[in-house]
Write an enzyme that holds these catalytic residues in place. Sequence first.
Site, PDB file in Angstrom:
ATOM      1  N   THR A  57       0.854  -1.179   0.000  1.00 43.08           N
ATOM      2  CA  THR A  57       0.000   0.000   0.000  1.00 43.08           C
ATOM      3  C   THR A  57       0.891   1.231   0.000  1.00 43.08           C
ATOM      4  O   THR A  57       2.120   1.124  -0.079  1.00 43.08           O
ATOM      5  CB  THR A  57      -0.917   0.021   1.235  1.00 43.08           C
ATOM      6  N   CYS A  58       0.262   2.410   0.130  1.00 45.94           N
ATOM      7  CA  CYS A  58       1.057   3.637   0.100  1.00 45.94           C
ATOM      8  C   CYS A  58       1.947   3.773   1.325  1.00 45.94           C
ATOM      9  O   CYS A  58       2.890   4.559   1.316  1.00 45.94           O
ATOM     10  CB  CYS A  58       0.144   4.856  -0.011  1.00 45.94           C
ATOM     11  N   GLY A  74      -7.605   6.740  -9.942  1.00 50.86           N
ATOM     12  CA  GLY A  74      -7.731   5.479  -9.218  1.00 50.86           C
ATOM     13  C   GLY A  74      -8.713   5.617  -8.067  1.00 50.86           C
ATOM     14  O   GLY A  74      -9.455   6.598  -7.951  1.00 50.86           O
ATOM     15  N   MET A 112      -8.327   6.152  -4.785  1.00 54.03           N
ATOM     16  CA  MET A 112      -8.124   7.256  -3.843  1.00 54.03           C
ATOM     17  C   MET A 112      -8.504   8.590  -4.487  1.00 54.03           C
ATOM     18  O   MET A 112      -9.197   9.417  -3.875  1.00 54.03           O
ATOM     19  CB  MET A 112      -6.675   7.290  -3.376  1.00 54.03           C
TER      20      MET A 112
END
Length: 451
Positions: free
Chosen positions: A49-50, A194, A196
Amino acid sequence: MSLLVVGLSHRSAPVSVLERAALTAQAQAGLLTEALTAEPAAEAAVLATCNRIELYTDVDKFHAGVAEMSTLLALHCGVGLDELTPYLYVHYEDRAVHHLFSVACGLDSMVVGEGQILGQIKDALARSQELHTAGRLLNDLFQQALRVGKRAHHETGIDRAGQSLVTFGLEQLAGDVSVADWAKGKCALVIGAGSMSSLAAATLARAGVSEIVVANRTPERAHRLVEILTEPGGPGVLAHTVPIAEAADELAKADVVVSCTGATGLVLTGREIADAVAGRNGHLDLLDLAMPRDIDAAVHRLDGARLVDIESLAAASADAPMAADVERVRAIVTGEVDAFGAAQRAAHITPTVVALRTMAADLVNSEITRLRGRLPGLDDKERAEITQTVRRVVDKLLHAPTVRVKQLASEPGGAGYADALRTLFDLDPQTVAAVSRADASSTDDPNRGRS
């Protein structure tokens, strides 16, 4: 085999290291494939993930597994092992299960309770299923993690303990006023299309911005997002797209910028933003949700611009309200970890029990065949009655010990009961292994467990 997690996250590494270690989709696939070719590992899954990169594996040797998986992680992250090692954490067995369940509930997120991690866990499972790197253990683990996360959000107020990164980031930009008061009438530039970025665009539209400009590398996805924002019955915001190469040109008329792309380099430089804020009245508000970052961190030092990024979100969320809801979620996680461990230990003995019952059935069939040769005068009814009687006797003799051994095996420290059963009944290890392989093959369907 045993569960091992090797990874790094915002809790163990600075943003600069996480940025450099970010895994592309291709790198994730390569890591999964090579993890399975490594001698210690039988299964593998990657949660990227980020703000975290974690490699989950089923290994037969702890120390060799840690060494091999750490090396592979560093190789595919593109960061030297010596540099990466100080930021790596390792979880093993029940602690590894506890870690993933906590992650699924949002307890390990920068913003406590954020629910987007569930989608990322689901994606991680789907990826490993498609590449056939997840077997029984990781399929069970990730599916259970999804259930635990959903349970935590359903049964507690963990959602209120910390908002999603998008909402929390916008609240940081809004400061002392509500997001709606801050956003009303503004022009927003959203870079990326995307999940987010789309969530940010929808949130801004509901908050009352007057216009949204979407810039994305894939025009089709940008147009689709605009269609959603402007569909009948929606928030009624004006929206259109521009090529991502023209995103910097839109800064001059934008009041707020949200960026979350998969780019490996900067999308907006400090010079571009400095030029955009020169001579304007008021601040340009920027929210960077990407990892690695999309917006030059030098903007933090720039007059006329206000930047909220992953690093500042982590600092701001340190004091987010937790208390009772978090404690309730922790209790859920603890109970679910115990239940998962018991189920796995019970499943570990099942092949041995099946092999024992198979051996008993074969023995009964052999003796009945011998009896037919010794007593040829028995009619079919008599032979059937004798066969049924012998089978009932064997079943009754095996019922109590096999039920009891499953109960004992599900308790902590019960792993040795399978070995004891194999030794006492002199079971063929190859027969037990064949049962295990046949059972495990039922988990190879990539669609198993998807919902």
